[in-house]
Design an enzyme around this catalytic site. Structure first.
Site, PDB file in Angstrom:
ATOM      1  N   GLU A 251      -2.456  22.534  38.818  1.00 38.74           N
ATOM      2  CA  GLU A 251      -2.869  24.101  38.702  1.00 38.74           C
ATOM      3  C   GLU A 251      -2.341  24.502  37.436  1.00 38.74           C
ATOM      4  OE1 GLU A 251      -3.201  26.207  41.836  1.00 38.74           O
ATOM      5  OE2 GLU A 251      -4.217  24.740  43.017  1.00 38.74           O
ATOM      6  N   LYS A 384     -12.816  31.441  49.214  1.00 36.89           N
ATOM      7  CA  LYS A 384     -13.303  30.203  48.344  1.00 36.89           C
ATOM      8  C   LYS A 384     -15.014  29.640  49.069  1.00 36.89           C
ATOM      9  CE  LYS A 384      -8.810  28.120  48.014  1.00 36.89           C
ATOM     10  NZ  LYS A 384      -7.831  27.003  48.448  1.00 36.89           N
TER      11      LYS A 384
END
Length: 465
Positions: A251, A384
């Site tokens: 990430e 999400k």
């Protein structure tokens, strides 16, 4: 030279210049007329052309009915559809047991078969009726956990439909979802250092060391603050890890070979130093991903880097001490994904000074969130969309959270592409925070989109917690 001849030459020169000006104007009018004619066809091109190519908007009422046809017949060919499914892939490094099943393209249906199955049910439906379309997608799947065609498949189509409906009104997705009066932008929760499942064996046990520029006055300032912290941390890591070569996790956060305590110290130091330089408050935050640390047989959290094992009581004290010592703003998943009691105890102790957020605990599921609300298990929730499988169900969870003062944090996944849909969801849903990394092309794409949205908004302001 006689004055008369000189004047004639000047007039001739001016005539030549005037001739070229006239030619230029004629060409300009012709070109403009051509493009105006093209625009008169009312073809609205979606900037996110991965989902579909264009929509004919001669009749705004009938356009919604034809939008589904357009997705499957004009714009969403097999390859573009594949790209959407891939970009929404649920990365297994952050995969709670309550997540909906992802689509396995190697062992199940081919893309073309999925396209045929879904298209046959949706063509001719109104693209604006997203909730009904999402229900149809569930009926097509036929399972409780979307294990037939996969949650990534359904959420990709759900989002594509929403974009189709938005484009039929010639408006961006965030405005279609949030209305014309939307003007709040989310604070970016930036990933600075990686550990745990997102890094190597010698990295810290804590999965993500994050920062939030809570004092930023606009999106540009917030993004710049996060990038400055990232740069500062590289310098500080090198003082703690002489072998550090600049490696990053998946990430974009640095991966140092240092202890958890050392990582916490330099994280707080970077926030303080950069905050002083920029004149804004920047707070440290964490994603502990404690389910990865939990050993069910021993009933303990295993911190291999520190050589320490902690039971639930020890974990509560440990996280509470971190929050108070380092002035944490946000802590995600400090306990195992099934430990509602542990979450509730910690929230009761520090919930007034820090956001205690559930990701694996809630998995964007409205029913599970309702249980958490009843137990006062957390005061924030990660959102999400592909955890739950559709945009309408995602919104239902956000709505329930906001009605009960639970902060919704729209989030990326570890496996990402440059698709920027979640930037629009964060603004449209009124989420005060977005978790989308700090650097790296697939992370910066969302941040750049938020900056573009800020430029479009009337009287934009940062979100409120």
């Amino acid at each position: 030279m006689p004055i008369v001849k000189k004047r004639r030459r000047l007039k001739k020169k001016y005539r030549i210049i005037l001739f070229f000006i006239c030619v230029f104007l004629v060409l300009f009018i012709v070109i403009k007329t051509f493009f105006k004619k093209d625009e008169s066809n009312n073809v609205v091109k979606n900037p996110n052309s991965n989902n579909y190519k264009s929509l004919i908007t001669d009749n705004i009422e009938s356009d919604h009915d034809s939008a589904i046809d357009t997705i499957f017949t004009n714009g969403m060919n097999i390859e573009s559809y594949k790209a959407i499914l891939d970009q929404k892939a649920n990365y297994m490094k952050s995969n709670g047991k309550y997540n909906y099943i992802d689509y396995d393209f190697d062992s199940k249906l081919h893309y073309s078969e999925i396209e045929d199955i879904i298209a046959s049910e949706l063509i001719g439906m109104d693209a604006e009726d997203i909730a009904t379309i999402d229900e149809v997608l569930r009926e097509v799947d036929g399972t409780d956990n979307l294990s037939a065609i996969g949650g990534n498949t359904t959420v990709a189509v759900s989002m594509a439909v929403a974009k189709a409906a938005a484009a039929s009104y010639n408006m961006p997705l965030y405005k279609f979802l949030g209305g014309n009066l939307v003007n709040e932008l989310p604070f970016p929760l930036g990933n600075m250092m990686n550990g745990g499942a997102h890094a190597g064996v010698n990295a810290p046990d804590i999965q993500e060391f994050l920062v939030v520029p809570v004092g930023a006055k606009n999106m540009v300032e917030a993004v710049f603050a996060n990038s400055s912290i990232h740069k500062k941390l590289k310098e500080l890591i090198q003082t703690k890890d002489s072998n550090f070569t600049g490696g990053k996790g998946d990430e974009g956060g640095w991966v140092p070979n240092i202890t958890n305590d050392a990582a916490l110290e330099i994280q707080a130091q970077a926030c303080e130093e950069v905050g002083d330089e920029l004149g804004i408050e920047i707070r440290p935050s964490l994603d502990m991903a404690a389910s990865e640390l939990w050993n069910a047989d021993e009933q303990k959290y295993i911190y291999a880097q520190d050589g320490i094992k902690r039971d639930t009581g020890d974990q509560i004290d440990f996280v509470k001490d971190i929050i108070e010592t380092y002035n944490m703003f946000y802590v995600e998943d400090p306990f195992d994904e099934s430990d509602f009691d542990g979450f509730a105890q910690l929230t009761s102790k520090v919930g007034d000074k820090c956001l205690i957020c559930g990701d694996d605990l809630f998995v964007t599921n409205k029913e599970i969130l309702a249980k958490g609300i009843e137990m006062n298990a957390a005061n924030a929730i990660i959102i999400k969309p592909n955890q739950i499988g559709s945009l309408s169900e995602t919104y239902a969870t956000v709505k329930l959270a906001k009605e009960n003062d639970i902060v919704p944090v729209v989030s990326h996944r570890s496996g990402e592409t440059t698709d920027a849909t979640i930037a629009h969801l964060a603004v449209g849903f009124g989420s005060p925070m977005i978790k989308t990394g700090a650097i790296g092309g697939e992370r910066i794409a969302k941040l750049n989109e938020l900056i573009r949205i800020e430029e479009e908004l009337p009287n934009p302001k940062m979100g409120e917690f």
